[in-house]
Design a protein around this motif. Sequence first.
Motif, PDB file in Angstrom:
ATOM      1  N   ARG A  99      38.525 -20.746 -46.684  1.00  0.00           N
ATOM      2  CA  ARG A  99      37.158 -20.338 -47.001  1.00  0.00           C
ATOM      3  C   ARG A  99      36.919 -18.850 -46.773  1.00  0.00           C
ATOM      4  NH1 ARG A  99      37.075 -23.222 -42.325  1.00  0.00           N
ATOM      5  NH2 ARG A  99      36.358 -22.156 -40.436  1.00  0.00           N
ATOM      6  N   GLU A 100      37.801 -18.208 -46.014  1.00  0.00           N
ATOM      7  CA  GLU A 100      37.647 -16.773 -45.783  1.00  0.00           C
ATOM      8  C   GLU A 100      38.114 -15.935 -46.977  1.00  0.00           C
ATOM      9  OE1 GLU A 100      39.338 -15.538 -42.083  1.00  0.00           O
ATOM     10  OE2 GLU A 100      38.335 -17.127 -40.939  1.00  0.00           O
ATOM     11  N   LEU A 101      38.797 -16.569 -47.922  1.00  0.00           N
ATOM     12  CA  LEU A 101      39.209 -15.879 -49.138  1.00  0.00           C
ATOM     13  C   LEU A 101      38.157 -16.123 -50.212  1.00  0.00           C
ATOM     14  CD1 LEU A 101      41.402 -14.272 -50.697  1.00  0.00           C
ATOM     15  CD2 LEU A 101      42.366 -16.488 -51.378  1.00  0.00           C
ATOM     16  N   LYS A 102      37.594 -15.059 -50.748  1.00  0.00           N
ATOM     17  CA  LYS A 102      36.569 -15.169 -51.787  1.00  0.00           C
ATOM     18  C   LYS A 102      37.229 -14.971 -53.145  1.00  0.00           C
ATOM     19  CE  LYS A 102      33.132 -13.193 -48.638  1.00  0.00           C
ATOM     20  NZ  LYS A 102      34.097 -12.767 -47.599  1.00  0.00           N
ATOM     21  N   ILE A 103      36.956 -15.886 -54.049  1.00  0.00           N
ATOM     22  CA  ILE A 103      37.556 -15.826 -55.379  1.00  0.00           C
ATOM     23  C   ILE A 103      36.450 -15.711 -56.426  1.00  0.00           C
ATOM     24  CG2 ILE A 103      39.029 -16.966 -57.064  1.00  0.00           C
ATOM     25  CD1 ILE A 103      40.533 -18.281 -54.844  1.00  0.00           C
ATOM     26  N   VAL A 104      36.505 -14.629 -57.189  1.00  0.00           N
ATOM     27  CA  VAL A 104      35.535 -14.347 -58.240  1.00  0.00           C
ATOM     28  C   VAL A 104      36.201 -14.598 -59.583  1.00  0.00           C
ATOM     29  CG1 VAL A 104      34.042 -12.571 -59.247  1.00  0.00           C
ATOM     30  CG2 VAL A 104      34.518 -12.544 -56.783  1.00  0.00           C
ATOM     31  N   GLY A 105      35.486 -15.213 -60.514  1.00  0.00           N
ATOM     32  CA  GLY A 105      36.082 -15.421 -61.824  1.00  0.00           C
ATOM     33  C   GLY A 105      35.125 -16.054 -62.801  1.00  0.00           C
ATOM     34  N   PRO A 106      35.578 -16.239 -64.047  1.00  0.00           N
ATOM     35  CA  PRO A 106      34.724 -16.825 -65.086  1.00  0.00           C
ATOM     36  C   PRO A 106      34.227 -18.205 -64.706  1.00  0.00           C
ATOM     37  CG  PRO A 106      36.682 -15.813 -66.048  1.00  0.00           C
ATOM     38  CD  PRO A 106      36.890 -15.834 -64.567  1.00  0.00           C
ATOM     39  N   ALA A 107      32.930 -18.402 -64.820  1.00  0.00           N
ATOM     40  CA  ALA A 107      32.298 -19.636 -64.361  1.00  0.00           C
ATOM     41  C   ALA A 107      32.832 -20.872 -65.079  1.00  0.00           C
ATOM     42  CB  ALA A 107      30.784 -19.536 -64.557  1.00  0.00           C
ATOM     43  N   GLU A 108      33.235 -20.716 -66.327  1.00  0.00           N
ATOM     44  CA  GLU A 108      33.665 -21.862 -67.123  1.00  0.00           C
ATOM     45  C   GLU A 108      34.872 -22.575 -66.517  1.00  0.00           C
ATOM     46  OE1 GLU A 108      35.546 -21.712 -71.387  1.00  0.00           O
ATOM     47  OE2 GLU A 108      33.354 -21.669 -71.579  1.00  0.00           O
ATOM     48  N   ASP A 109      35.773 -21.830 -65.864  1.00  0.00           N
ATOM     49  CA  ASP A 109      37.023 -22.423 -65.388  1.00  0.00           C
ATOM     50  C   ASP A 109      37.299 -22.246 -63.902  1.00  0.00           C
ATOM     51  OD1 ASP A 109      37.962 -23.343 -67.945  1.00  0.00           O
ATOM     52  OD2 ASP A 109      38.398 -21.266 -68.462  1.00  0.00           O
ATOM     53  N   LEU A 110      36.529 -21.436 -63.205  1.00  0.00           N
ATOM     54  CA  LEU A 110      36.862 -21.065 -61.824  1.00  0.00           C
ATOM     55  C   LEU A 110      37.013 -22.275 -60.912  1.00  0.00           C
ATOM     56  CD1 LEU A 110      37.228 -18.887 -59.614  1.00  0.00           C
ATOM     57  CD2 LEU A 110      34.738 -18.923 -59.317  1.00  0.00           C
ATOM     58  N   GLU A 111      36.001 -23.121 -60.838  1.00  0.00           N
ATOM     59  CA  GLU A 111      36.051 -24.248 -59.908  1.00  0.00           C
ATOM     60  C   GLU A 111      37.184 -25.205 -60.260  1.00  0.00           C
ATOM     61  OE1 GLU A 111      33.180 -27.763 -58.043  1.00  0.00           O
ATOM     62  OE2 GLU A 111      32.380 -26.347 -59.518  1.00  0.00           O
ATOM     63  N   LEU A 112      37.357 -25.481 -61.547  1.00  0.00           N
ATOM     64  CA  LEU A 112      38.403 -26.399 -61.985  1.00  0.00           C
ATOM     65  C   LEU A 112      39.785 -25.916 -61.549  1.00  0.00           C
ATOM     66  CD1 LEU A 112      39.383 -28.801 -63.780  1.00  0.00           C
ATOM     67  CD2 LEU A 112      39.513 -27.141 -65.654  1.00  0.00           C
ATOM     68  N   ILE A 113      40.100 -24.661 -61.831  1.00  0.00           N
ATOM     69  CA  ILE A 113      41.453 -24.146 -61.550  1.00  0.00           C
ATOM     70  C   ILE A 113      41.698 -24.040 -60.052  1.00  0.00           C
ATOM     71  CG2 ILE A 113      42.973 -22.154 -61.782  1.00  0.00           C
ATOM     72  CD1 ILE A 113      42.613 -23.811 -64.354  1.00  0.00           C
ATOM     73  N   VAL A 114      40.739 -23.507 -59.306  1.00  0.00           N
ATOM     74  CA  VAL A 114      40.953 -23.312 -57.871  1.00  0.00           C
ATOM     75  C   VAL A 114      41.060 -24.655 -57.160  1.00  0.00           C
ATOM     76  CG1 VAL A 114      40.020 -22.357 -55.740  1.00  0.00           C
ATOM     77  CG2 VAL A 114      39.866 -21.043 -57.870  1.00  0.00           C
ATOM     78  N   LYS A 115      40.209 -25.587 -57.492  1.00  0.00           N
ATOM     79  CA  LYS A 115      40.260 -26.892 -56.823  1.00  0.00           C
ATOM     80  C   LYS A 115      41.546 -27.644 -57.163  1.00  0.00           C
ATOM     81  CE  LYS A 115      35.465 -27.668 -55.612  1.00  0.00           C
ATOM     82  NZ  LYS A 115      34.323 -28.610 -55.630  1.00  0.00           N
ATOM     83  N   ARG A 116      42.053 -27.479 -58.362  1.00  0.00           N
ATOM     84  CA  ARG A 116      43.323 -28.122 -58.708  1.00  0.00           C
ATOM     85  C   ARG A 116      44.480 -27.454 -57.961  1.00  0.00           C
ATOM     86  NH1 ARG A 116      43.089 -29.737 -65.186  1.00  0.00           N
ATOM     87  NH2 ARG A 116      41.613 -31.466 -64.908  1.00  0.00           N
ATOM     88  N   ALA A 117      44.393 -26.144 -57.785  1.00  0.00           N
ATOM     89  CA  ALA A 117      45.432 -25.451 -57.018  1.00  0.00           C
ATOM     90  C   ALA A 117      45.443 -25.929 -55.573  1.00  0.00           C
ATOM     91  CB  ALA A 117      45.205 -23.941 -57.068  1.00  0.00           C
ATOM     92  N   VAL A 118      44.261 -26.102 -55.001  1.00  0.00           N
ATOM     93  CA  VAL A 118      44.164 -26.604 -53.624  1.00  0.00           C
ATOM     94  C   VAL A 118      44.671 -28.041 -53.557  1.00  0.00           C
ATOM     95  CG1 VAL A 118      42.578 -27.208 -51.761  1.00  0.00           C
ATOM     96  CG2 VAL A 118      42.261 -25.059 -53.016  1.00  0.00           C
ATOM     97  N   SER A 119      44.261 -28.873 -54.507  1.00  0.00           N
ATOM     98  CA  SER A 119      44.676 -30.278 -54.518  1.00  0.00           C
ATOM     99  C   SER A 119      46.190 -30.407 -54.610  1.00  0.00           C
ATOM    100  CB  SER A 119      44.014 -30.998 -55.692  1.00  0.00           C
ATOM    101  OG  SER A 119      44.436 -32.336 -55.780  1.00  0.00           O
ATOM    102  N   ILE A 136      32.999 -17.673 -56.305  1.00  0.00           N
ATOM    103  CA  ILE A 136      31.893 -16.862 -56.826  1.00  0.00           C
ATOM    104  C   ILE A 136      32.021 -16.863 -58.342  1.00  0.00           C
ATOM    105  CG2 ILE A 136      30.777 -14.590 -56.812  1.00  0.00           C
ATOM    106  CD1 ILE A 136      32.287 -14.199 -54.050  1.00  0.00           C
ATOM    107  N   PRO A 137      31.426 -17.866 -59.010  1.00  0.00           N
ATOM    108  CA  PRO A 137      31.535 -17.950 -60.471  1.00  0.00           C
ATOM    109  C   PRO A 137      30.563 -16.977 -61.142  1.00  0.00           C
ATOM    110  CG  PRO A 137      30.253 -19.796 -59.625  1.00  0.00           C
ATOM    111  CD  PRO A 137      30.707 -19.012 -58.431  1.00  0.00           C
ATOM    112  N   LEU A 138      31.068 -16.287 -62.166  1.00  0.00           N
ATOM    113  CA  LEU A 138      30.245 -15.333 -62.902  1.00  0.00           C
ATOM    114  C   LEU A 138      30.301 -15.632 -64.393  1.00  0.00           C
ATOM    115  CD1 LEU A 138      31.198 -11.915 -61.214  1.00  0.00           C
ATOM    116  CD2 LEU A 138      29.286 -13.428 -60.645  1.00  0.00           C
TER     117      LEU A 138
END
Length: 272
Positions: A99-119, A136-138
């Motif tokens: 959680r201390e790492l902040k990831i900024v990126g396109p809102a359309e795919d950010l949550e999907l890609i990061v959560k799959r990487a964590v999973s 931080i989706p933008l």
Amino acid sequence: MEQRAKDQAAQEQPGEHRTTITFLGTSGAIPEAGGESPTFLINGRYLVDTGWTAVANLRNRGIEPLELEYVFFTHFHHDHYMALPSLLYYWLMRGKPLRELKIVGPAEDLELIVKRAVSFLHPERYYGKDDVPTLIPLLPGDGYEEAAFRLETCATVHPVQGLCYRFMDRRSGKTFTFTGDTAYHPPIAEHARGSALLVHESALGPVAADPANNAYMHAGAIDAGRIAEAAGVPKLLLVHALSSRAESCVAAAKVVFRGEVEWPADGQTYVL
């Protein structure tokens, strides 16, 4: 426009801090052996895309991946986020909360890609915790700021949602713009206006893209040069093609752009 005026005033009164941009890779989607797709580090703390081997590239240059504060993703095609799982794995193995790492990126795919990487890493099984980076989706046109920097974004033209970032370093007052992958897109020139530097892809090589036959929606070096010329930036850095094309890309961009043009070497640092 009011914020741009404030940024310009900051540029006119720079402090002792200097903005640095260190290139970890500039190659194509499948890099040459020993190469890396476009990845760079801002001020030693902010990573732009992760490429294929970001962790190894950082460590080989004496940069501790745990010291990263942000990752800025331009878009989510594989060659730009392939090393995200290994970066998260490194943090988990070193015991630092994701959680201390902040990831900024396109809102359309950010949550999907990061959560799959964590999973993919199964942190709940191996580390006894269910931890994810701070996202931080933008959307194109959104901004984001904190004490050290300000981001402004505009749209790119690519098969997936992408962001062209304008990064303003509050400590030095310097601003530069980087596109990620994009076809020729004239609004990027206005977005980059006033920047000290433009980093623009040139995956199609020393040409101008044919708008009627550009299914992958990339730019050529002539397209990048036209954007830089329209933006009035003093310097253009070209990326995202094999090194064998670098010299011809620089020559092609110089035909349409009156400023400086370079192809960064892997490991090269620019100081603004």
